[in-house]
Design a protein around this motif. Structure first.
Motif, short mmCIF file in Angstrom:
data_model
loop_
_atom_site.label_atom_id
_atom_site.label_comp_id
_atom_site.label_asym_id
_atom_site.label_seq_id
_atom_site.Cartn_x
_atom_site.Cartn_y
_atom_site.Cartn_z
N GLN A 1 -35.32 32.21 -11.57
CA GLN A 1 -34.81 32.29 -10.21
C GLN A 1 -35.27 33.59 -9.58
O GLN A 1 -34.86 34.67 -9.99
CB GLN A 1 -33.28 32.24 -10.22
N VAL A 2 -36.12 33.50 -8.57
CA VAL A 2 -36.61 34.70 -7.90
C VAL A 2 -35.50 35.30 -7.05
O VAL A 2 -34.81 34.59 -6.31
CB VAL A 2 -37.82 34.35 -7.00
N GLN A 3 -35.32 36.58 -7.16
CA GLN A 3 -34.33 37.29 -6.36
C GLN A 3 -35.03 38.10 -5.29
O GLN A 3 -35.99 38.82 -5.58
CB GLN A 3 -33.47 38.21 -7.23
N LEU A 4 -34.57 37.96 -4.06
CA LEU A 4 -35.17 38.65 -2.93
C LEU A 4 -34.10 39.47 -2.23
O LEU A 4 -33.03 38.94 -1.90
CB LEU A 4 -35.77 37.65 -1.94
N VAL A 5 -34.39 40.74 -1.98
CA VAL A 5 -33.43 41.62 -1.33
C VAL A 5 -34.11 42.30 -0.15
O VAL A 5 -35.05 43.08 -0.33
CB VAL A 5 -32.88 42.67 -2.31
N GLU A 6 -33.61 42.02 1.04
CA GLU A 6 -34.16 42.60 2.26
C GLU A 6 -33.47 43.91 2.61
O GLU A 6 -32.30 44.12 2.27
CB GLU A 6 -34.02 41.64 3.46
N SER A 7 -34.19 44.75 3.33
CA SER A 7 -33.62 45.98 3.86
C SER A 7 -34.44 46.40 5.08
O SER A 7 -35.53 45.87 5.31
CB SER A 7 -33.61 47.09 2.81
N GLY A 8 -33.90 47.35 5.83
CA GLY A 8 -34.66 47.92 6.94
C GLY A 8 -34.26 47.46 8.31
O GLY A 8 -34.80 47.93 9.32
N GLY A 9 -33.30 46.54 8.40
CA GLY A 9 -32.86 46.11 9.71
C GLY A 9 -32.11 47.22 10.44
O GLY A 9 -31.79 48.25 9.86
N GLY A 10 -31.85 46.98 11.71
CA GLY A 10 -31.13 47.97 12.49
C GLY A 10 -31.17 47.63 13.96
O GLY A 10 -31.54 46.52 14.35
N SER A 11 -30.79 48.60 14.77
CA SER A 11 -30.76 48.43 16.23
C SER A 11 -31.78 49.35 16.87
O SER A 11 -31.83 50.54 16.55
CB SER A 11 -29.37 48.76 16.76
N VAL A 12 -32.58 48.78 17.76
CA VAL A 12 -33.59 49.56 18.48
C VAL A 12 -33.63 49.11 19.93
O VAL A 12 -33.15 48.01 20.26
CB VAL A 12 -34.99 49.41 17.86
N GLN A 13 -34.23 49.91 20.77
CA GLN A 13 -34.44 49.52 22.15
C GLN A 13 -35.75 48.75 22.26
O GLN A 13 -36.64 48.88 21.42
CB GLN A 13 -34.47 50.74 23.05
N ALA A 14 -35.85 47.97 23.31
CA ALA A 14 -37.07 47.22 23.56
C ALA A 14 -38.27 48.18 23.58
O ALA A 14 -38.18 49.27 24.14
CB ALA A 14 -36.97 46.47 24.87
N GLY A 15 -39.35 47.75 22.97
CA GLY A 15 -40.53 48.58 22.86
C GLY A 15 -40.59 49.40 21.58
O GLY A 15 -41.63 49.98 21.25
N GLY A 16 -39.49 49.43 20.86
CA GLY A 16 -39.42 50.19 19.63
C GLY A 16 -40.00 49.44 18.44
O GLY A 16 -40.52 48.33 18.57
N SER A 17 -39.88 50.07 17.27
CA SER A 17 -40.46 49.51 16.05
C SER A 17 -39.45 49.56 14.91
O SER A 17 -38.57 50.42 14.87
CB SER A 17 -41.71 50.31 15.64
N LEU A 18 -39.62 48.63 14.00
CA LEU A 18 -38.86 48.60 12.75
C LEU A 18 -39.75 48.07 11.66
O LEU A 18 -40.66 47.27 11.93
CB LEU A 18 -37.63 47.68 12.86
N THR A 19 -39.48 48.49 10.44
CA THR A 19 -40.17 47.93 9.29
C THR A 19 -39.15 47.37 8.32
O THR A 19 -38.24 48.08 7.87
CB THR A 19 -41.02 48.98 8.57
N LEU A 20 -39.28 46.09 8.02
CA LEU A 20 -38.41 45.43 7.06
C LEU A 20 -39.09 45.41 5.70
O LEU A 20 -40.32 45.31 5.60
CB LEU A 20 -38.11 44.00 7.51
N SER A 21 -38.26 45.48 4.65
CA SER A 21 -38.76 45.39 3.29
C SER A 21 -38.07 44.26 2.55
O SER A 21 -36.91 43.95 2.83
CB SER A 21 -38.50 46.71 2.54
N CYS A 22 -38.78 43.68 1.60
CA CYS A 22 -38.21 42.62 0.77
C CYS A 22 -38.66 42.88 -0.67
O CYS A 22 -39.85 42.74 -0.99
CB CYS A 22 -38.68 41.26 1.24
N ALA A 23 -37.72 43.27 -1.50
CA ALA A 23 -38.03 43.54 -2.90
C ALA A 23 -37.78 42.28 -3.71
O ALA A 23 -36.69 41.70 -3.65
CB ALA A 23 -37.17 44.68 -3.41
#
Length: 126
Positions: A1-23
């Motif tokens: 069973q593959v386990q996937l854990v996401e991180s990196g979400g959050g709140s930003v204003q339009a035009g901004g950037s985010l990077t999500l990770s999945c281990a």
């Protein structure tokens, strides 16, 4: 069973950037034989496939709505998938999920993917 854990979400204003990770962990086959993808779900909407990659060839698929703004990448040494999101828009808001399936994937349909993470919330304000 593959386990996937996401991180990196959050709140930003339009035009901004985010990077999500999945281990990823507990894979029963070589990392390179999986297809992995990012999906998102906004309130009242269906799951939408955002980007996917076949890890063995780094062949990538993107939804039209994110082409040119989002980039999916992989770190093979860390068994981690990333989603770099630039020029974010309010309509990009939602819960972002990491998903995986053994083998090559040719689409970003929810039913294609077998393994899912718990999701990480992204909020983009105008």
């Amino acid at each position: 069973q593959v386990q996937l854990v996401e991180s990196g979400g959050g709140s930003v204003q339009a035009g901004g950037s985010l990077t999500l990770s999945c281990a990823a962990s507990r894979a029963t086959r070589s990392w390179y034989t999986y297809c992995m993808a990012w999906f998102r779900k906004a309130p009242g909407k269906e799951h939408e496939g955002v980007a996917g990659v076949y890890l063995g060839s780094s062949s990538k698929i993107y939804a039209d709505s994110v082409k040119g703004r989002f980039t999916i990448t992989q770190d093979n040494a860390k068994s981690t998938l990333y989603l770099q999101m630039n020029n974010l828009k309010p309509e990009d808001s939602g819960i972002y999920y990491c998903a995986a399936v053994g083998g090559i994937c040719y689409n970003l349909l929810r039913d294609t993917f077998r393994y899912w993470g718990q999701g990480t919330q992204v909020n983009v304000s105008s």
